[in-house]
Scaffold this motif. Structure first.
Motif, mmCIF file in Angstrom:
data_model
loop_
_atom_site.group_PDB
_atom_site.id
_atom_site.type_symbol
_atom_site.label_atom_id
_atom_site.label_comp_id
_atom_site.label_asym_id
_atom_site.label_seq_id
_atom_site.Cartn_x
_atom_site.Cartn_y
_atom_site.Cartn_z
ATOM 1 N N ALA A 247 0.825 -1.208 0.000
ATOM 2 C CA ALA A 247 0.000 0.000 0.000
ATOM 3 C C ALA A 247 0.862 1.263 0.000
ATOM 4 O O ALA A 247 0.436 2.314 -0.490
ATOM 5 C CB ALA A 247 -0.930 -0.001 1.215
ATOM 6 N N LEU A 248 2.076 1.140 0.516
ATOM 7 C CA LEU A 248 3.003 2.275 0.550
ATOM 8 C C LEU A 248 3.894 2.324 -0.689
ATOM 9 O O LEU A 248 4.793 3.163 -0.781
ATOM 10 C CB LEU A 248 3.871 2.186 1.807
ATOM 11 C CG LEU A 248 3.166 2.378 3.145
ATOM 12 C CD1 LEU A 248 4.140 2.187 4.301
ATOM 13 C CD2 LEU A 248 2.519 3.763 3.228
ATOM 14 N N GLY A 249 3.657 1.422 -1.638
ATOM 15 C CA GLY A 249 4.456 1.408 -2.856
ATOM 16 C C GLY A 249 5.830 0.806 -2.682
ATOM 17 O O GLY A 249 6.765 1.143 -3.430
ATOM 18 N N LEU A 250 5.982 -0.103 -1.711
ATOM 19 C CA LEU A 250 7.287 -0.677 -1.408
ATOM 20 C C LEU A 250 7.426 -2.132 -1.847
ATOM 21 O O LEU A 250 8.358 -2.821 -1.420
ATOM 22 C CB LEU A 250 7.556 -0.569 0.102
ATOM 23 C CG LEU A 250 7.787 0.851 0.623
ATOM 24 C CD1 LEU A 250 7.667 0.891 2.143
ATOM 25 C CD2 LEU A 250 9.155 1.349 0.187
ATOM 26 N N ARG B 8 4.683 3.854 11.543
ATOM 27 C CA ARG B 8 5.981 3.335 11.981
ATOM 28 C C ARG B 8 6.735 2.707 10.817
ATOM 29 O O ARG B 8 7.946 2.902 10.663
ATOM 30 C CB ARG B 8 5.794 2.310 13.105
ATOM 31 C CG ARG B 8 5.253 2.891 14.404
ATOM 32 C CD ARG B 8 5.009 1.786 15.417
ATOM 33 N NE ARG B 8 6.257 1.147 15.809
ATOM 34 C CZ ARG B 8 6.349 -0.099 16.280
ATOM 35 N NH1 ARG B 8 5.257 -0.851 16.355
ATOM 36 N NH2 ARG B 8 7.508 -0.590 16.633
ATOM 37 N N ILE B 9 6.012 1.974 9.986
ATOM 38 C CA ILE B 9 6.647 1.373 8.809
ATOM 39 C C ILE B 9 7.075 2.470 7.840
ATOM 40 O O ILE B 9 8.156 2.416 7.242
ATOM 41 C CB ILE B 9 5.696 0.372 8.128
ATOM 42 C CG1 ILE B 9 5.491 -0.846 9.036
ATOM 43 C CG2 ILE B 9 6.238 -0.069 6.778
ATOM 44 C CD1 ILE B 9 4.454 -1.829 8.524
ATOM 45 N N GLY B 10 6.228 3.488 7.693
ATOM 46 C CA GLY B 10 6.579 4.610 6.827
ATOM 47 C C GLY B 10 7.855 5.296 7.286
ATOM 48 O O GLY B 10 8.715 5.659 6.466
ATOM 49 N N ALA B 11 7.987 5.467 8.608
ATOM 50 C CA ALA B 11 9.190 6.113 9.149
ATOM 51 C C ALA B 11 10.428 5.245 8.934
ATOM 52 O O ALA B 11 11.509 5.748 8.596
ATOM 53 C CB ALA B 11 8.994 6.403 10.634
#
Length: 303
Positions: A16-19, A133-136
């Motif tokens: 979902a974060l494009g990773l 937290r995952i984004g950071a």
């Protein structure tokens, strides 16, 4: 960055974060989105649950744990080959995923010490915080904040509609033995406009006896076994109909027993919990929500 996700929910967050392109290793349960199934698998279950009934799975889990053996096995060679910089794992449930200590030991095999991020959500808010937290940890702060804002908007859209009446709801997370869903599920039911009469928000799933369900007199009975899709849920639910008092439950009398895809929408603390919320809102209050929230992943169980 090279990322190893040992949690299906975390894998969904990464995509979902494009990773997705930075994901180098997953578990056998990481099956969504479909692209995740193409990633190298570094963890497998010691139990082939596809060949066992609910009761047989429960017995096997008990035997393995009693013997001091792990429920999940890490492929050390594949793990070392993946060489992750970041590992996403959990400490919430030893039955749900690889034990945190096992992850730490496996990390010692790597030539470079990886960062380990442990996710332990108990609520919808915790799940949203884990996205941040995952984004950071992956330098995707803005994408994570944008995703969280979108999910908060959808949650608010459901929760702001206070119903005239909240139906009494029971959520069964396992059938043999019986467990009611805990952690975020009672909260999801509340936001969707129901009253979870046996589950406790923020607390682990709880073992119960059938008489508690009978005494609870649920208006709606939701069948959402952990790890099962809707088709298997329907199959595994057959013995419930033979239990004393089944036919007398208000939910059964009104045709309000629903089989759900618990594996996709309720068991995993990830983005699709919000989809699950919308599915429940449509089930509990079908006249209040648009067709977009239609419970296409729910099926009435014929009594």
């Amino acid at each position: 960055m090279r990322i190893c996700s040992l949690l299906p929910g975390a894998t969904e967050i990464l995509y979902a974060l494009g990773l997705g392109h930075e994901l180098v290793a997953v578990t056998h349960e990481c099956d969504y989105p479909p692209e995740a199934k193409q990633k190298p698998i570094v963890v497998r279950s010691a139990i082939d649950s596809n060949r066992l009934t609910s009761n047989e799975i429960d017995v096997k889990v008990g035997e393995i744990l009693a013997g001091g053996n792990p429920l999940y096995i890490i492929d050390e060679a594949a793990f070392v080959e993946a060489a992750p910089d970041l590992i996403l794992t959990q400490g919430l449930c030893e039955v749900c995923a690889l034990d945190y200590n096992a992850v730490s030991r496996a990390a010692e095999l790597l030539p470079r010490p990886p960062a380990i991020l442990s996710l332990n959500p108990h609520s919808l808010t915790d799940m949203l915080d884990d996205i941040l937290r995952i984004g950071a940890a992956t330098e995707r702060r803005e994408a994570a904040e944008s995703l969280v804002r979108k999910f908060k908007g959808r949650i608010q859209s459901v929760g702001e509609r206070e119903p005239r009446r909240r139906p009494r709801v029971v959520c069964l997370e396992w059938f043999e033995p019986l467990y009611v869903a805990g952690h975020w599920v009672p909260e999801v039911v509340e936001v969707a406009g129901g009253d979870d009469v046996l589950g406790r928000a923020g607390e682990p799933s709880a073992k119960i006896v059938w008489q508690q369900v009978v005494e609870a007199q649920p208006d709606v009975l939701l069948l959402m076994p952990c790890g099962f899709d809707m088709r298997r849920t329907i199959r595994e639910a057959t013995p419930l109909r033979k239990l004393e008092g089944w036919s007398d439950l208000p939910a059964v009398k009104t045709g309000s027993v629903f089989a759900l895809n618990g594996n996709a929408y309720f068991s995993r603390p990830g983005p699709r919990l919000v989809d699950g919320l919308e599915i429940l809102a449509r089930i509990l209050h079908p006249g209040h929500f648009s067709a977009e929230a239609s419970p296409v992943n729910a099926k009435r169980v014929i009594h």
